[in-house]
Design an enzyme around this catalytic site. Sequence first.
Site, PDB file in Angstrom:
ATOM      1  N   ASP A 134      -2.535 -17.831   4.959  1.00  0.00           N
ATOM      2  CA  ASP A 134      -3.479 -18.523   4.482  1.00  0.00           C
ATOM      3  C   ASP A 134      -4.046 -19.560   5.495  1.00  0.00           C
ATOM      4  O   ASP A 134      -5.286 -19.750   5.537  1.00  0.00           O
ATOM      5  CB  ASP A 134      -2.977 -19.384   3.298  1.00  0.00           C
ATOM      6  CG  ASP A 134      -1.734 -19.755   3.427  1.00  0.00           C
ATOM      7  OD1 ASP A 134      -0.914 -19.231   4.675  1.00  0.00           O
ATOM      8  OD2 ASP A 134      -1.120 -20.926   2.811  1.00  0.00           O
ATOM      9  N   TYR A 186       0.929  -1.101   0.016  1.00  0.00           N
ATOM     10  CA  TYR A 186      -0.029   0.002   0.060  1.00  0.00           C
ATOM     11  C   TYR A 186       0.898   1.256  -0.099  1.00  0.00           C
ATOM     12  O   TYR A 186       0.362   2.297  -0.066  1.00  0.00           O
ATOM     13  CB  TYR A 186      -0.695   0.264   1.229  1.00  0.00           C
ATOM     14  CG  TYR A 186      -2.219  -0.870   1.171  1.00  0.00           C
ATOM     15  CD1 TYR A 186      -1.912  -1.968   1.142  1.00  0.00           C
ATOM     16  CD2 TYR A 186      -3.495  -0.313   1.018  1.00  0.00           C
ATOM     17  CE1 TYR A 186      -3.224  -3.025   1.201  1.00  0.00           C
ATOM     18  CE2 TYR A 186      -4.491  -1.188   0.981  1.00  0.00           C
ATOM     19  CZ  TYR A 186      -4.346  -2.626   0.934  1.00  0.00           C
ATOM     20  OH  TYR A 186      -5.382  -3.081   0.689  1.00  0.00           O
ATOM     21  N   ASP A 236      -6.272  -6.239   5.502  1.00  0.00           N
ATOM     22  CA  ASP A 236      -7.175  -5.874   4.915  1.00  0.00           C
ATOM     23  C   ASP A 236      -7.995  -7.086   4.616  1.00  0.00           C
ATOM     24  O   ASP A 236      -9.190  -7.232   4.610  1.00  0.00           O
ATOM     25  CB  ASP A 236      -6.711  -5.387   3.195  1.00  0.00           C
ATOM     26  CG  ASP A 236      -7.741  -4.640   2.577  1.00  0.00           C
ATOM     27  OD1 ASP A 236      -9.019  -4.498   3.071  1.00  0.00           O
ATOM     28  OD2 ASP A 236      -7.664  -4.283   1.466  1.00  0.00           O
ATOM     29  N   LYS A 273       3.004 -14.006   5.965  1.00  0.00           N
ATOM     30  CA  LYS A 273       3.347 -15.119   4.809  1.00  0.00           C
ATOM     31  C   LYS A 273       4.745 -15.242   4.901  1.00  0.00           C
ATOM     32  O   LYS A 273       5.577 -15.204   3.756  1.00  0.00           O
ATOM     33  CB  LYS A 273       2.642 -14.516   3.515  1.00  0.00           C
ATOM     34  CG  LYS A 273       2.489 -15.483   2.539  1.00  0.00           C
ATOM     35  CD  LYS A 273       1.680 -16.496   2.766  1.00  0.00           C
ATOM     36  CE  LYS A 273       1.695 -17.655   1.542  1.00  0.00           C
ATOM     37  NZ  LYS A 273       0.958 -18.938   1.981  1.00  0.00           N
TER      38      LYS A 273
END
Length: 418
Positions: free
Chosen positions: A281, A157, A305, A227
């Site tokens: 995930d 972002y 988000d 991640k």
Amino acid sequence: MEYDEIEVPSDGSKIDVAGDDELVVPDDPIVPIIHGDGIGTDVGPAAQTVLQAAANATGREINWMRVYAGESARQRYDENLPEETVDALREFKVSIKGPLTTPVGAGFRSLNVALRKKLDLYTNIRPTYHLDGVPSPVKRPEQMDMVSFRENTEDVYAGIEWEAGTEGVQQVKAFVEEEMGFDSTIHDGPLGIGIKPITEFGTKRLVRKAIDYALENGRDSVTLVHKGNIMKFTEGAFRDWGYEVAREEYGEEVITEDTLWEERDGEAPEDAVVVNDRIADNMLQQILTRTDQYDVLALPNLNGDYLSDACGAQIGGLGIAPGINLGDGRVLAEPVHGSAPKYAGQDKVNPTAMILSGRIMLEFMGWDDAADLVRDAVERAIVDRKVTYDIERQIEGGEKLATSEYADVVVENIEEMA
Ligand code: NAP
């Protein structure tokens, strides 16, 4: 400070900050409000009425100060985000805003992102809990009671990206291939490139806010969601720096999950906050399969988000989901939803998300009694099936109310329950 277009209320006092970020809130604060674009013109006034009722019911008065961004600012200033709006939010410390439209297309950065950057509102907090009576797509929505702390200023972002066909993208590609040795990694032909910065500074101040919140609110755990198995030097670093904060900056009241098993056989000391981590995930599964085992989440921007919207869906969707942006000594409440232009000005949509965003604002002001009243009054309206279209279409026997009628019901409930 002098303002051209903004009327500062003649009554009321300013919220102050003691030390780095402790808010000192009078009983008659001046609070800036941006109603926002699209349905902001419906949900903004509704939230204002409800929050004022809760303040009055607990012996206080909010002195609202209208400030402008988006469409309403273009009409007055001929620009989307006037400097005096930013100045007012900075000067008065605690404020609330409705949604702002981000037109799709080149050259138009999100006003929301710009506002968060200018005010250094580096944490986005989204509490997700189920309100009795709200329809949900899962079997046990009441198990959801999580608060996500999303980093607000970096990650993909940050806006460092280059468009296909530009000289910039070719320069970055050449640098990556020739100088950094990533030969044959990027396919030939047109491409876009973005950069994902994750810093120690940005990570640590976010994780501190999450741990502080967990300690102050009697929460059991903080989960770092990353991640890092794939993006080792960005998201993996987020995890590592997060653990550093937990290990180095707190005493025995904060303990990491591995220490818990190595030294205490999995038994956490009473009142301690356990810091653990999960891969993003997996976390998207965990919120469905082990919902009640998670508490406070700390996440880089993009994970935050995705995950907070997924959590929001489990407790009833966008019309309900509140949020708040936090910097040092600065608070800007805002609902998660956007400006839903197709419903603008129809007195139709659900103002709950904006009302509950205001509720978190009241909590950060230290007005817990008023905040509880707001939650209870909203919950009673929904249990009584007096709801807006989005909830009514999902339940049996609901009474479909306009935005303003629903706000009136919530105000009546506040007055009865106070
Ligand atoms: P959206 O405005 O959130 O609306 C998407 C759908 O969500 C609506 O059509 C409606 O669904 C439902 N919804 C949203 N708010 C609701 C409410 N208060 N009550 C009931 N239902 C509600 O998302 P979008 O259409 O993708 O975005 C529109 C504009 O908002 C874009 O310019 C976007 O950039 C901007 N945006 C701003 C913010 C912000 O200011 N923080 C956040 C997100 C998006 P149904 O039609 O199914 O009833």
